[in-house]
Design an enzyme around this catalytic site. Structure first.
Site, short mmCIF file in Angstrom:
data_model
loop_
_atom_site.label_atom_id
_atom_site.label_comp_id
_atom_site.label_asym_id
_atom_site.label_seq_id
_atom_site.Cartn_x
_atom_site.Cartn_y
_atom_site.Cartn_z
N LYS A 31 107.65 3.11 105.65
CA LYS A 31 106.60 2.93 104.64
C LYS A 31 105.67 4.14 104.64
O LYS A 31 105.70 4.94 105.58
CB LYS A 31 105.83 1.64 104.95
CG LYS A 31 105.17 1.66 106.31
CD LYS A 31 104.83 0.26 106.82
CE LYS A 31 104.11 0.37 108.14
NZ LYS A 31 104.08 -0.90 108.87
N TYR A 240 79.43 24.90 107.75
CA TYR A 240 78.40 23.98 107.25
C TYR A 240 77.52 23.48 108.38
O TYR A 240 78.01 23.12 109.46
CB TYR A 240 79.06 22.78 106.57
CG TYR A 240 79.61 23.09 105.19
CD1 TYR A 240 78.75 23.44 104.15
CD2 TYR A 240 80.97 23.02 104.94
CE1 TYR A 240 79.26 23.72 102.89
CE2 TYR A 240 81.48 23.28 103.68
CZ TYR A 240 80.61 23.64 102.65
OH TYR A 240 81.10 23.91 101.41
C1 LIG Z 1 104.53 -0.80 110.14
C2 LIG Z 1 105.31 -1.92 110.67
C3 LIG Z 1 106.15 -1.76 111.77
C4 LIG Z 1 106.20 -0.48 112.59
O1 LIG Z 1 105.14 -0.51 113.52
P1 LIG Z 1 104.87 0.71 114.55
O2 LIG Z 1 103.69 0.23 115.32
O3 LIG Z 1 104.55 1.89 113.72
O4 LIG Z 1 106.07 0.89 115.37
C5 LIG Z 1 106.94 -2.83 112.15
N1 LIG Z 1 106.87 -4.01 111.49
C6 LIG Z 1 106.04 -4.22 110.45
C7 LIG Z 1 106.01 -5.54 109.79
C8 LIG Z 1 105.23 -3.19 110.02
O5 LIG Z 1 104.40 -3.40 109.00
#
Ligand SMILES: *Cc1c(COP(=O)(O)O)cnc(C)c1O
Length: 341
Positions: A31, A240
């Site tokens: 994702k 800044y």
């Molecule tokens: C993002 C996600 C993962 C991966 O988690 P990590 O902590 O990045 O390994 C796994 N399962 C779900 C449902 C997620 O949303």
């Protein structure tokens, strides 16, 4: 500006997580455009290495991977919102059903293979473990029945409590496969692994817990160019707010990189760049598109040269309090992504 991405390290990380997953096979959370690295490139490399299951959040993210991955093994974690029935039926991916309403929507749209998410203690997405899960899921053709850990990266009693709830729910959902662990969850051991694990962070070089540190290598290197070399005089201030004032004459570089690129302001005065073994500290505040560094340890560097940020994910998390997930996913679009391997 460029992100140099190490495909070999990505694949090695997945292989290590797959091995650590025991009898379960490791999938990959891709994702947010593969946590900012580029989902198509990630999927292409991990598929070749043998990774079967991929997880995105949105239908648009699934569509962007069309043709790169078996749609039956690409899951959309957000499931089906009203109006997304057509997208869900278009065959890019399989929905993860998170609520009674989503289940109804899926059934009304014609149903078919799906996944279900059980909330075992995050109060976020999924069917509440205390609901009549068996009734809600009756007749569904469920591939993955999954749940997600809230505190896998901590030694927390919540992990065992969530596991026990998931075990109970499992008895009432007929599914082809069960899935529970994210990256840190894999390190909690066999009881947490079931049939399929879902690492994200650790694939990309993040280290969510000490147990994974020796199994995970960095994947991303952030490089930029020196726009200008300057001779700053004792008493001159930099950037800044004039938060840095030179105590002696110094040679500095101004780099094309700033917080608009995801190189966060929290690194002002504490972050650094690397040139070989030399550490080149950031001087003053990180600006929107510019950052100044001390060149004392690298007299050979000059205008136009490339230089790498000292961005070791667990270290910047410790130094800034900003999570490794945020560092990865907020690296901006301005970078050329250059995959080696
Ligand atoms: C993002 C996600 C993962 C991966 O988690 P990590 O902590 O990045 O390994 C796994 N399962 C779900 C449902 C997620 O949303």
């Amino acid at each position: 500006m460029r992100l140099v991405l190490d495909g070999g390290a990505l694949v090695a990380n997945w292989r290590a997580l797959d091995r650590l997953s025991g009898k379960a096979s490791a999938g990959a959370a891709v994702k947010a455009d593969g946590y900012g690295l580029g989902a198509s490139e990630v999927v292409q490399r991990l598929s070749k290495a043998g990774c079967g299951d991929f997880f995105v959040a949105h239908w648009g993210e699934a569509q962007a991977l069309a043709g790169r991955v078996d749609p039956a093994r690409l899951a959309v974690l957000h499931g089906i919102a009203p109006g997304e029935e057509a997208a869900a039926r278009a065959g890019f991916a399989v929905p993860v059903l998170n609520s009674a309403e989503q289940i109804t929507r899926w059934r009304q749209a014609g149903g078919g293979r799906c996944h279900v998410m059980i909330d075992t203690g995050m109060s976020r997405l999924g069917l509440d473990w205390r609901e009549n899960i068996a009734g809600l899921c009756a007749g569904l053709d469920v591939d993955l029945c999954m749940s997600h850990l809230a505190s896998a990266d901590e030694d927390s009693a919540q992990n065992a409590a969530q596991l026990q709830r998931f075990e109970t729910v499992r008895q009432s959902v007929q599914a082809a496969r069960y899935s529970f662990a994210n990256s840190a969850g894999i390190a909690l051991g066999r009881d947490y692994q079931f049939d399929c694990t879902r690492p994200g962070l650790a694939l990309y070089g993040g280290v969510p817990c000490d147990a994974l540190a020796k199994h995970v290598s960095p994947v991303m290197r952030l490089e930029t160019r020196i726009l200008q070399v300057r001779h700053v005089r004792a008493g001159d201030s930099i950037g800044y707010g004039a938060t840095y004032v030179a105590r002696h004459d110094m040679r500095t570089a101004t780099l094309a990189l700033g917080y608009a690129d995801g190189f966060k302001r929290a690194l002002s005065s504490i972050g650094a760049f690397r040139h070989g073994d030399a550490r080149l500290p950031i001087l003053g505040r990180v600006s929107m598109d510019l950052t100044c560094i001390d060149l004392a340890a690298a007299p050979d560097l000059s205008e136009g040269d490339w230089i790498a940020a000292d961005l070791v994910l667990p270290e910047v998390q410790a130094a800034t309090g900003i999570s490794q997930y945020e560092w990865l996913t907020q690296i901006g679009r301005r970078f050329d992504r250059i995959w080696v391997d």
